[in-house]
Structures are given as C-alpha cells and as structure tokens.
Write a protein that holds these residues in place. Structure first.
Motif, PDB file in Angstrom:
ATOM      1  N   LEU A  96      -6.276  94.854  24.385  1.00 24.01           N
ATOM      2  CA  LEU A  96      -7.325  94.686  25.380  1.00 24.01           C
ATOM      3  C   LEU A  96      -6.743  94.170  26.695  1.00 24.01           C
ATOM      4  O   LEU A  96      -7.095  94.656  27.777  1.00 24.01           O
ATOM      5  N   LEU A  97      -5.843  93.202  26.618  1.00 23.11           N
ATOM      6  CA  LEU A  97      -5.185  92.675  27.816  1.00 23.11           C
ATOM      7  C   LEU A  97      -4.393  93.766  28.528  1.00 23.11           C
ATOM      8  O   LEU A  97      -4.466  93.910  29.757  1.00 23.11           O
ATOM      9  N   ARG A  98      -3.660  94.561  27.776  1.00 23.04           N
ATOM     10  CA  ARG A  98      -2.883  95.661  28.371  1.00 23.04           C
ATOM     11  C   ARG A  98      -3.816  96.667  29.068  1.00 23.04           C
ATOM     12  O   ARG A  98      -3.519  97.147  30.153  1.00 23.04           O
ATOM     13  N   LEU A  99      -4.947  96.957  28.441  1.00 20.38           N
ATOM     14  CA  LEU A  99      -5.910  97.887  29.038  1.00 20.38           C
ATOM     15  C   LEU A  99      -6.488  97.323  30.331  1.00 20.38           C
ATOM     16  O   LEU A  99      -6.561  98.024  31.347  1.00 20.38           O
ATOM     17  N   VAL A 100      -6.863  96.061  30.311  1.00 23.97           N
ATOM     18  CA  VAL A 100      -7.428  95.429  31.516  1.00 23.97           C
ATOM     19  C   VAL A 100      -6.404  95.405  32.642  1.00 23.97           C
ATOM     20  O   VAL A 100      -6.717  95.759  33.796  1.00 23.97           O
ATOM     21  N   LEU A 101      -5.173  95.020  32.337  1.00 25.41           N
ATOM     22  CA  LEU A 101      -4.135  94.977  33.368  1.00 25.41           C
ATOM     23  C   LEU A 101      -3.826  96.376  33.908  1.00 25.41           C
ATOM     24  O   LEU A 101      -3.585  96.555  35.111  1.00 25.41           O
ATOM     25  N   THR A 102      -3.849  97.364  33.036  1.00 28.45           N
ATOM     26  CA  THR A 102      -3.619  98.740  33.472  1.00 28.45           C
ATOM     27  C   THR A 102      -4.762  99.213  34.369  1.00 28.45           C
ATOM     28  O   THR A 102      -4.529  99.912  35.357  1.00 28.45           O
ATOM     29  N   CYS A 103      -5.987  98.789  34.055  1.00 27.65           N
ATOM     30  CA  CYS A 103      -7.124  99.139  34.920  1.00 27.65           C
ATOM     31  C   CYS A 103      -7.006  98.477  36.289  1.00 27.65           C
ATOM     32  O   CYS A 103      -7.340  99.087  37.312  1.00 27.65           O
ATOM     33  N   PHE A 104      -6.497  97.235  36.325  1.00 27.74           N
ATOM     34  CA  PHE A 104      -6.230  96.597  37.616  1.00 27.74           C
ATOM     35  C   PHE A 104      -5.183  97.393  38.394  1.00 27.74           C
ATOM     36  O   PHE A 104      -5.305  97.588  39.606  1.00 27.74           O
ATOM     37  N   ALA A 157      -3.493 104.001  30.649  1.00 31.09           N
ATOM     38  CA  ALA A 157      -4.779 103.364  30.322  1.00 31.09           C
ATOM     39  C   ALA A 157      -5.468 104.100  29.178  1.00 31.09           C
ATOM     40  O   ALA A 157      -6.023 103.467  28.272  1.00 31.09           O
ATOM     41  N   HIS A 160      -3.800 103.157  25.998  1.00 34.82           N
ATOM     42  CA  HIS A 160      -4.216 101.820  25.567  1.00 34.82           C
ATOM     43  C   HIS A 160      -5.627 101.862  24.977  1.00 34.82           C
ATOM     44  O   HIS A 160      -5.900 101.213  23.964  1.00 34.82           O
ATOM     45  N   LEU A 161      -6.507 102.619  25.612  1.00 35.79           N
ATOM     46  CA  LEU A 161      -7.880 102.753  25.104  1.00 35.79           C
ATOM     47  C   LEU A 161      -7.878 103.398  23.724  1.00 35.79           C
ATOM     48  O   LEU A 161      -8.558 102.936  22.807  1.00 35.79           O
TER      49      LEU A 161
END
Length: 171
Positions: A96-104, A157, A160-161
């Motif tokens: 989840l952290l990797r996905l959020v950071l990738t979205c940023f 992303a 990761h999803l």
C-alpha cells in the motif's frame, strides 16, 4: 482486474519499445558527444584554434542522452531507493505504501510534463549561443524524459495495485 492486466500489457509493450529506442539513440548520442569533445581537444591543444560550438553541442547531447535513459533506468530499478521502511513493514502495508508513493510520483511527473511543454514552447524565443538552433529542441528533452518516466511510473503503479489485489502476484 482484466482492465489492469490489459493496461499492464499495453504499457509494458509501449515502455519496452520506448526503452529500446531510447537506449539505442542514447548510445549514438554518447558517441557523437565524445567525438565532439575530442574534436575540440584537438582543435584547442593541437591546432591552438578552439571552435566556438563543441561545448554547447556536447552539453545538449548529454542532456538528451540523460532524458532518453531515465525511464529505462527507472523501470529496471536502477535509481537509488531507500527501502528500509517498506521492507520492514508487513506485506500488505508495504504494498500500500509503495502504491501511494508511486501515485505521488505520477502526480509530480504529470505536473513536470505539463511544465516541460510550456518550457519547450518558450524555447523557440531564444537561440543557442554558438550555433543557430532554437533552444526549444534542447528543452524538448525534458518533456521526453518526464513523459516516458510517467508511462513507466503508471506501469509500476498498476503492478503495485495488482500485487495488492492478488497477493500471490509479486510486483
């Protein structure tokens, strides 16, 4: 999940082709850059008659080379990464952290891509100092760099999803 898989296939295909093309062109640019620098060394130190343009041409070639190799390097994971926190978290939280950071990263690259287009357009107002070329053609490297990195980051992303939704699949 079918949409994510199809998007991953399409983005993977596009990113593969762009990476191969970019890396091939980058090798040519490095060769031309080295030849340009060697020409200037010869002209300056052997013939004592330095040319006015080689430094600026070499710099432009180096900028373009960097722009073309950034996305493939990002895709392969060749950039420096601090993974202490994600690696120490439970698998789901880490994903989840990797996905959020990738979205940023996607949001930032989107903004930079937009800015780079404006910068490219403004580059037609000025010329290179030592030869007659609009600076826009050098500034275009930023747009190429940011857009190709954006495509790669979107692919990351989606991976990761997919890993979050299907934990048995590694990202």
């Amino acid at each position: 999940m079918i949409v994510v898989n199809k998007a991953l296939l399409l983005l993977g295909w596009v990113n593969d082709r762009l990476s191969k093309l970019g890396l091939g062109i980058a090798w040519i640019l490095v060769a031309v850059m080295v030849a340009t620098i060697l020409l200037q060394v010869f002209m300056r130190y052997v013939l004592n008659n330095a040319l006015p343009w080689p430094e600026e041409v070499a710099r432009a070639l180096m900028i373009w080379m960097m722009a073309l190799v950034a996305a493939p390097a990002l895709r392969r994971g060749d950039f420096v990464a601090i993974t202490l926190l994600p690696d120490s978290l439970p698998r789901f939280i880490s994903g989840l952290l990797r996905l959020v950071l990738t979205c940023f990263a996607i949001a930032i690259l989107w903004i930079l891509s937009d800015i780079s287009i404006d910068f490219f357009q403004r580059g037609f107002r000025t010329r290179a100092a030592s030869f007659n070329l609009a600076r826009a053609w050098v500034y275009l490297a930023m747009a190429v760099c940011y857009f190709t990195m954006l495509f790669v980051t979107i692919e990351m992303a989606l991976k990761h999803l997919k890993a979050l939704v299907s934990p048995e699949v590694e990202s």
